[in-house]
Design a protein around this motif. Structure first.
Motif, PDB file in Angstrom:
ATOM      1  N   LEU A  44       0.848  -1.188   0.000  1.00 49.11           N
ATOM      2  CA  LEU A  44       0.000   0.000   0.000  1.00 49.11           C
ATOM      3  C   LEU A  44       0.883   1.237   0.000  1.00 49.11           C
ATOM      4  CD1 LEU A  44      -2.482  -0.959   2.873  1.00 49.11           C
ATOM      5  CD2 LEU A  44      -2.864  -1.271   0.434  1.00 49.11           C
ATOM      6  N   ASP A  45       0.325   2.349  -0.454  1.00 46.65           N
ATOM      7  CA  ASP A  45       0.996   3.644  -0.354  1.00 46.65           C
ATOM      8  C   ASP A  45       0.185   4.537   0.563  1.00 46.65           C
ATOM      9  OD1 ASP A  45       3.229   3.229  -2.026  1.00 46.65           O
ATOM     10  OD2 ASP A  45       1.955   3.458  -3.801  1.00 46.65           O
ATOM     11  N   LEU A  46       0.850   5.088   1.581  1.00 47.00           N
ATOM     12  CA  LEU A  46       0.226   6.027   2.514  1.00 47.00           C
ATOM     13  C   LEU A  46       0.796   7.414   2.257  1.00 47.00           C
ATOM     14  CD1 LEU A  46      -0.268   3.237   3.829  1.00 47.00           C
ATOM     15  CD2 LEU A  46       0.104   4.308   6.049  1.00 47.00           C
ATOM     16  N   THR A  47      -0.055   8.421   2.277  1.00 47.91           N
ATOM     17  CA  THR A  47       0.386   9.802   2.090  1.00 47.91           C
ATOM     18  C   THR A  47      -0.093  10.644   3.259  1.00 47.91           C
ATOM     19  OG1 THR A  47       0.244   9.555  -0.309  1.00 47.91           O
ATOM     20  CG2 THR A  47       0.375  11.796   0.558  1.00 47.91           C
ATOM     21  N   GLY A  48       0.814  11.332   3.919  1.00 47.48           N
ATOM     22  CA  GLY A  48       0.418  12.156   5.057  1.00 47.48           C
ATOM     23  C   GLY A  48       1.590  12.385   5.986  1.00 47.48           C
ATOM     24  N   PRO A  49       1.314  12.754   7.232  1.00 43.19           N
ATOM     25  CA  PRO A  49      -0.007  12.815   7.854  1.00 43.19           C
ATOM     26  C   PRO A  49      -0.763  14.075   7.471  1.00 43.19           C
ATOM     27  CG  PRO A  49       1.621  13.558   9.413  1.00 43.19           C
ATOM     28  CD  PRO A  49       2.385  13.141   8.178  1.00 43.19           C
ATOM     29  N   MET A  50      -2.070  14.056   7.722  1.00 44.41           N
ATOM     30  CA  MET A  50      -2.940  15.177   7.373  1.00 44.41           C
ATOM     31  C   MET A  50      -3.934  15.426   8.495  1.00 44.41           C
ATOM     32  SD  MET A  50      -3.697  14.244   3.394  1.00 44.41           S
ATOM     33  CE  MET A  50      -2.346  13.964   2.243  1.00 44.41           C
ATOM     34  N   GLY A  51      -4.572  16.594   8.424  1.00 45.26           N
ATOM     35  CA  GLY A  51      -5.657  16.903   9.335  1.00 45.26           C
ATOM     36  C   GLY A  51      -5.255  17.764  10.513  1.00 45.26           C
ATOM     37  N   SER A  52      -6.187  18.606  10.961  1.00 45.66           N
ATOM     38  CA  SER A  52      -5.951  19.481  12.115  1.00 45.66           C
ATOM     39  C   SER A  52      -6.703  18.997  13.348  1.00 45.66           C
ATOM     40  CB  SER A  52      -6.390  20.919  11.788  1.00 45.66           C
ATOM     41  OG  SER A  52      -7.764  20.963  11.434  1.00 45.66           O
ATOM     42  N   PHE A  53      -7.298  17.800  13.272  1.00 42.92           N
ATOM     43  CA  PHE A  53      -7.954  17.198  14.433  1.00 42.92           C
ATOM     44  C   PHE A  53      -6.930  16.308  15.129  1.00 42.92           C
ATOM     45  CE2 PHE A  53     -10.433  13.736  16.410  1.00 42.92           C
ATOM     46  CZ  PHE A  53     -11.310  14.471  17.194  1.00 42.92           C
ATOM     47  N   PHE A  54      -6.394  16.773  16.236  1.00 51.18           N
ATOM     48  CA  PHE A  54      -5.427  15.988  16.989  1.00 51.18           C
ATOM     49  C   PHE A  54      -5.417  16.473  18.429  1.00 51.18           C
ATOM     50  CE2 PHE A  54      -3.036  19.584  15.266  1.00 51.18           C
ATOM     51  CZ  PHE A  54      -2.342  20.066  16.374  1.00 51.18           C
ATOM     52  N   LEU A  55      -4.879  15.651  19.306  1.00 54.32           N
ATOM     53  CA  LEU A  55      -4.849  15.963  20.735  1.00 54.32           C
ATOM     54  C   LEU A  55      -3.903  17.122  21.005  1.00 54.32           C
ATOM     55  CD1 LEU A  55      -5.627  15.214  23.667  1.00 54.32           C
ATOM     56  CD2 LEU A  55      -3.631  13.689  23.671  1.00 54.32           C
ATOM     57  N   ARG A  56      -4.423  18.202  21.581  1.00 54.77           N
ATOM     58  CA  ARG A  56      -3.602  19.332  21.992  1.00 54.77           C
ATOM     59  C   ARG A  56      -2.987  19.047  23.353  1.00 54.77           C
ATOM     60  NH1 ARG A  56      -6.379  19.930  17.229  1.00 54.77           N
ATOM     61  NH2 ARG A  56      -6.252  22.067  16.447  1.00 54.77           N
ATOM     62  N   GLU A  57      -1.804  19.590  23.571  1.00 55.37           N
ATOM     63  CA  GLU A  57      -1.158  19.419  24.863  1.00 55.37           C
ATOM     64  C   GLU A  57      -1.836  20.318  25.884  1.00 55.37           C
ATOM     65  OE1 GLU A  57       3.240  20.074  26.799  1.00 55.37           O
ATOM     66  OE2 GLU A  57       3.058  19.205  24.813  1.00 55.37           O
TER      67      GLU A  57
END
Length: 697
Positions: free
Chosen positions: A191-204
């Motif tokens: 498989l080919d993965l492209t990223g990472p992407m997105g602004s939904f992530f755990l903030r410190e």
């Protein structure tokens, strides 16, 4: 004042840049690592001649051979000379392959595929270059579908430190990835993965957490929980509400119970919308949200699921009058015509199909979703289908049953069979007669203690060993701090003592396509709250914070994004990018002397470019747009041009942050960004106070 400029290329791709006061479009493009056609930069050759479709600008100085009067009247311009007076849309006469905004490609090998339930698969892969992929818990990648030209987007269900990476994927009959997993997938597939992407992530943050997941929206939540467990955040109050449509959609209950042992402050509940469920709670996610889960408005909320569920939760929080300070969400958007509906959390999505971006409404404008249960449970057509069933969406009553103790002896390893390939030939059988599923939430945290604690939060992280803050204005090696350089502690959470993040091996970034991203900013409740929204193909992410005039939360939001950018860029910047980073720091610093602005307007523009730089280097367009539309950035543009005082720590900190990257010192960079945020807050508070006094007089 700074302006946004949209650069449209001949192949239909659009890139956004920010132009500061007196800055040409060409100069801003260069800073954004976008190479528009350019030869002279003096308005003499006409190589950069472009068409301005909208907006107002100063055309600058040029000769007739480069741009005739007739061409200028028709809207043509020279980006090397033009200075925006408003936001612009400029058509560039070349293709987007000259743009440098790229995501990294990561080849991978399938190690296992498991059908967890009738409607969900777990796919696990091993990357060829695992050390080159750093991601944040909650982010996603684009995954190629073997044997097709299709690409789907999936959130990681494993933490950033895992050797093998897993995804929780919704089964959709007829979907490209769904049918591949059900019919053809086997260990060893490439498989080919492209990223990472997105602004939904755990903030410190040290704040309590309320996690809400619908269906395969559980995937990014699992990544968040794993990250918290690895970092040793055991005492942090965490409550999860996990909702599905049917009993046969429920997955990973054992794993969630294991997290309650690794995270003593965690509790969780399960709700199934099917009235015939054998689980204790029937209804909708909103029916299990209690005021105590919000901790008086101090809890951070993370929500991932199909659009009706997301909008229902937003409406519920508003109509119930529940105070929310930091709210992050991601929803799967349906593709037009055919398309499985959303991808980022795990639905099989046609992410290469154009998406009709839904109109954005404020929470008060979102009506409850009416659900046709018969339609939602109907057999899907043999084509790419839409998102998860809508019955997850509406806020309705919840019937709760008693909690028994029988589940205590039933905890088992959650993923013990992952190495095996388990692909049933037919849908999972109906529940056996007399089957009683285990009640979720195996180990409850004590009623009293840390969950209800309102005591002081952890202080700012200690200065890394060997780190010496420079005296303001002195940048040479060996400078020692004076009394003024010592900072007061703040309430920002530190990485737990002894935690060592996964080592990252610097790798070149391969050129790949990046999903088109759009952004929107809203002002809610008369300016008391602000919302930023970023949309990419198949995915809409957003966050809600208090308005800048009411709280420092906007600065904390910027800091949280910057700390995420550090994780994605540390060790990955080559010599040229490091040199550009230092150049941007020095460019901003030239407008400050001691604790006074020399030119606040130009500092504001240059400082914005400095802070934006790391986001551009991530190659993550959604993350970049999330930074660009933060409310704090716009307020700084309107307030700081009239300011005079500035914290004298700002100048040395800019250069010290660059030095931390040059030395590959992650901990120093994180410490400096936290410290720099406190000094930026102090500067903004003083400017706002001066502005308020000036208005009153």
């Amino acid at each position: 004042m700074s302006y946004q400029v949209a650069l449209g290329f001949e192949d239909g791709v659009t890139r956004f840049i920010t132009c500061g006061p007196s800055e040409t479009v060409a100069d801003a493009s260069y800073k954004a690592r976008i190479n528009i056609p350019l030869d002279c930069r003096d308005g003499a050759c006409g190589t950069c001649k472009s068409l301005c479709e909208s907006g107002d600008y100063d055309g600058g100085d040029y000769i007739d051979d480069a741009l005739t009067d007739a061409e200028a009247e028709a809207g043509y311009c020279l980006p090397c000379q033009m200075v925006p007076r408003s936001d612009l849309v400029v058509q560039i006469p070349t293709t987007s392959d000259v743009a440098k905004t790229t995501a990294a490609a990561h080849p991978a090998t399938v190690t296992s595929v498991e059908r967890l339930a009738e409607g969900a698969f777990a796919l696990t892969v091993e990357l060829d270059d695992r050390g080159a992929l750093a991601f944040l818990p909650g982010q996603y990648v684009n995954v190629s579908v073997p044997g097709t030209d299709q690409v789907r987007s999936y959130s990681f269900s494993t933490g950033p430190d895992a050797d093998h990476l897993s995804f929780l994927i919704k089964y959709a009959a007829g979907g490209a990835m769904s049918e591949y997993l059900a019919q053809r997938c086997a260990p060893g597939d490439r498989l080919d993965l492209t990223g990472p992407m997105g602004s939904f992530f755990l903030r410190e943050s040290p704040r309590p957490l309320l996690l809400l997941a619908g269906g395969t929206g559980l995937a990014p939540v699992l990544s968040i929980l794993e990250s918290l467990a690895v970092a040793g955040s055991g005492d942090r109050p965490v409550h999860l509400v996990y909702g599905t449509s049917r009993d046969t959609d429920v997955v990973y209950t054992d794993l969630l119970d294991q997290y309650t042992t690794r995270l003593p402050g965690m509790t969780w509940d399960l709700v199934v919308s099917d009235p015939a469920t054998a689980f204790p709670n029937t209804g909708y996610v909103t029916g299990l949200i209690r005021p105590e889960h919000l901790h008086g408005g101090t809890a951070d909320i993370y929500l991932c699921g199909p659009p009706p569920m997301v909008e229902s939760v937003r409406t519920f929080l508003d109509t119930e009058g529940l105070e929310v300070t930091h709210f992050y969400y991601e929803k799967f958007t349906p593709a037009t015509v055919v398309g499985d509906g959303a991808a980022a959390a795990g639905a099989d999505v046609a992410s290469t199909t154009p998406v009709e971006t839904p109109a954005v409404a404020t929470p008060a404008e979102v009506a409850p979703v009416a659900v046709d249960n018969a339609a939602a449970h109907a057999d899907p057509e043999p084509a790419e289908i839409t998102t998860a069933p809508d019955e997850l969406a509406t806020a309705g009553p919840v019937a709760t049953g008693p909690v028994t103790a029988e589940r205590v002896s039933e905890a088992a390893p959650a993923v013990a069979t992952r190495e095996a390939v388990v692909i049933p030939a037919a849908p999972i059988a109906a529940r056996p007669v007399g089957f009683r599923p285990r009640i979720p939430g195996l180990f409850r945290a004590p009623v009293t203690g840390s969950r209800g604690s309102t005591g002081p939060q952890p202080a700012i992280a200690a200065r890394p060993v060997g780190f010496e803050s420079r005296v303001p204005g002195v940048f040479g090696p060996g400078s020692s701090p004076g009394p003024a350089a010592e900072e007061k502690t703040s309430v920002i959470a530190a990485r737990p003592a002894g935690y060592v993040p996964r080592p990252v091996t610097p790798q070149p970034v391969l050129s790949t396509s990046v999903p088109r991203t759009t952004s929107t900013a809203l002002s809610l409740s008369g300016g008391e709250r602000s919302e930023t929204i970023t949309s990419s193909t198949g995915v809409v992410s957003g966050e809600v914070h208090p308005g800048i005039t009411h709280s420092d939360a906007q600065f904390d939001a910027r800091m949280a994004l910057e700390l995420g950018a550090v994780e994605l860029t540390m060790g990955r910047l080559d010599a040229a990018r490091l040199a550009e980073f230092r150049m941007l720091a020095e460019s901003a610093n030239q407008y400050i002397r001691g604790d006074r602005f020399l030119d606040p307007a130009r500092f504001t523009a240059a400082n914005a470019q400095f802070h934006e730089y790391l986001f551009r280097c991530t190659g993550n367009e959604a993350l970049l747009q999330a930074y660009r539309i933060l409310e704090v950035t716009r307020v700084m543009n309107s307030v700081l041009p009239d300011a005079r005082w500035v914290s004298e720590d700002i100048v040395p900190e800019h250069l010290e942050i660059v030095t931390a990257f040059e030395n590959g010192d992650r901990d120093a960079a994180r410490y400096l960004i936290r410290r720099h945020t406190e000094h930026a807050k102090a500067t903004m508070r003083a400017a706002l106070a001066d502005k308020s006094v000036g208005a009153a007089s």
